[in-house]
Design an enzyme around this catalytic site. Sequence first.
Site, PDB file in Angstrom:
ATOM      1  CG  HIS A 472      -1.794   1.319   1.353  1.00  0.00           C
ATOM      2  ND1 HIS A 472      -3.107   1.350   0.751  1.00  0.00           N
ATOM      3  CD2 HIS A 472      -1.490   2.569   1.894  1.00  0.00           C
ATOM      4  CE1 HIS A 472      -3.631   2.418   1.183  1.00  0.00           C
ATOM      5  NE2 HIS A 472      -2.390   3.339   1.733  1.00  0.00           N
ATOM      6  CD  GLU A 473       1.400   3.786   3.880  1.00  0.00           C
ATOM      7  OE1 GLU A 473       2.086   4.866   3.259  1.00  0.00           O
ATOM      8  OE2 GLU A 473       0.610   3.729   4.391  1.00  0.00           O
ATOM      9  CG  HIS A 476       0.448   6.470  -0.402  1.00  0.00           C
ATOM     10  ND1 HIS A 476      -0.554   7.119  -1.148  1.00  0.00           N
ATOM     11  CD2 HIS A 476       0.162   6.029   0.471  1.00  0.00           C
ATOM     12  CE1 HIS A 476      -1.560   6.865  -0.330  1.00  0.00           C
ATOM     13  NE2 HIS A 476      -1.394   6.378   0.498  1.00  0.00           N
ATOM     14  CG  HIS A 479       0.595   9.417  -6.844  1.00  0.00           C
ATOM     15  ND1 HIS A 479      -0.538   9.578  -6.076  1.00  0.00           N
ATOM     16  CD2 HIS A 479       0.580   9.932  -7.984  1.00  0.00           C
ATOM     17  CE1 HIS A 479      -1.424  10.538  -6.908  1.00  0.00           C
ATOM     18  NE2 HIS A 479      -0.890  10.573  -8.093  1.00  0.00           N
TER      19      HIS A 479
END
Length: 682
Positions: A472-473, A476, A479
């Site tokens: 998940h991280e 980020h 991105h």
Amino acid sequence: MTDVANPLLTPSVLPYALPDYSAIRPEHYLPAFRAAFDEHLAEISAITQVRSMPSFQNTMVPLEQAGAMLERVAHAFYTVSSADATAEIQAIDEELAPLMAAHEDAIRLDAQLYWRVKTLHEQLDDLELDSESRYLVERHFREMTHAGAGLDDAAKSTLTALNQQLSTLTTTFEKNLLADTNDLAVFFETAEELDGLASGELSAAARAAADRGHEGGFLITLPLFTGHPYLSSLTNRESRRRIMAASRMRAARGNDNDNRAVLTEIVALRAERAALLGYSSHAAYVTADETAGSPDAVSDLLHRLAPAAASNAREEQAELQGIIDETEGQPFALEAHDWAFYTEKVRAAKYDIDTAALRPWFEAERVLQDGVFHAATQLYGVTFSERNDLVAYHPGARVFEVFNPGGSPLGLYVLDLYTRDTKRGGAWMNPIVSQSALRGTAPVVVNNLNVAQPGEGQPTLLTLDEVTTLFHEFGHALHGLFATVNYPHFAGTNVFRDFVEFPSQVNEMWILWPEVLDNYARHYETGEPLDAAIVERLRATETFNQGHDTSEYLAAAWLDQAWHRLGTQDAVTDVAAFEAEALGEIGLDNPAVPTRYSSTYFAHVFSGGYSAGYYSYIWSEVLDADTVEWFRENGGLTRENGDRFRARLLGVGGSKDPLGAYRDFRGRDAEIAPLLKRRGLG
């Protein structure tokens, strides 16, 4: 100390302008901030003193170039203040908070600057601008207006005072929470009290105890959320109760770290600020500049999902109670600290899966290299090389250089995996350097997790939840690495709050994707792959326990909304009573399923950037679930799919309306049906 001796006053000469943390000392930060404030104000003054009428070149371009030094210093400091907040750093943070708030207001409330931006906005259709430049004018005008730039001088003065008070209070909230979380770590004298934990988990608890001066004992530190990963394994019910009780009493004990008065003052001041800005509540103010648009839209979604989630949770609860009644010699009523333990018994009975027993297949280095990095390489063609020559802000943080397909340099990725007393709870990504073609900067991003560190020589074996958090991280981080924009205003994850979780949630899909899982899920001792039958059963459990998981999340999201829908006339004197009433209102007041965060340790909304925005996770998950369907329909883990997702979504950063970017990627608006199916609500 002279200015020349301060390494923060000049750009770093290290690769990718990584701050020279080996040379930076705590005493460097405040002087650097003061110098950066002065420089930024001078840069803004140079814009507003231009005698000619506003143009994009004499207003927007220098506005985007301004503040480079401040951004450099702030990124360097706030990375440390969240991940290695020593007492000295905390003291700087407290002193800095009102100064930073005052400076931000001095820029965004500047009447002359606002006039220039407003004038350009009024002429927008007559300006020959590319799409990113046009959107830059629109966003600056919208954000300055939203911040109060159109208020009169008296109202601006009041607003500035409110913002400074709030900055101080939110810093206090985080400091109190960190201190009380450390104080409430649960000490056990014997390994027998922790029966059910794996050897690596016991090793981590022993190491934590030794670090606190308790050789021979075991210390269980607390994660940010209400529950604890160990509750699913501990056979001793009293041990489970002690851990859950410690977690739920954080910052609400009547000691110096009590956050109840702090958070009610934060809520009151946010309501007052919203009223000053013309909004009925802080929630109305926040959502007005998000994709949701209004608190009613958020309320509609949460109320649509809550009844089914609560009903599913009650069914799950009845099943767990049945297990207790059948297997325990002296049956008892299921309580919150029992849920995870008996859920694993049901999971084992239904699916023949023991999630705790899977940890030997999730060795951290292999998950990182052969899972997280491998998926990114397969999908986007990027590669990673560790840079042992580069020093991050803490010895435990590792630096990796990231390369585009073909080998051109892209940026740096920093991973700080392990928990420590100076690190705030939870997991997050933040930029250390933001990409901008205008400024000539490339991205440097960091992921922080809070994995317990085992003793020397012991492997770090992750839970499936921790594997999920890492993927998940890293979403980020991708991105932040992939966003390729001209203007720093749009860099990386600078997107609407209720869109920012979308790319990170999408990246979770690769955890159980066959060619990814087969590559990283290998037994750390034997190298044997995870049995195919177990993998199939894991996939079959994707909706298992979703009543509980969805309910605890929705409860927190609604609690955030309840606090921030209050107006100036609404005073709260009893935090616990307010919580109970709010959860009862939405039907999520089941004692066996506590909210994921209670108010006094709800850092996302009282010291982070998610106030009135914790709904963002489920809001973004609508897009996420719809995107997963697209990948499945279009061949999954392919370079063609990755290039499309990178170019049309990750790569645009904040330089485009996010829902417009999604339509460009998907060919239509997102549909909610895939989310309902995933959560077992359809």
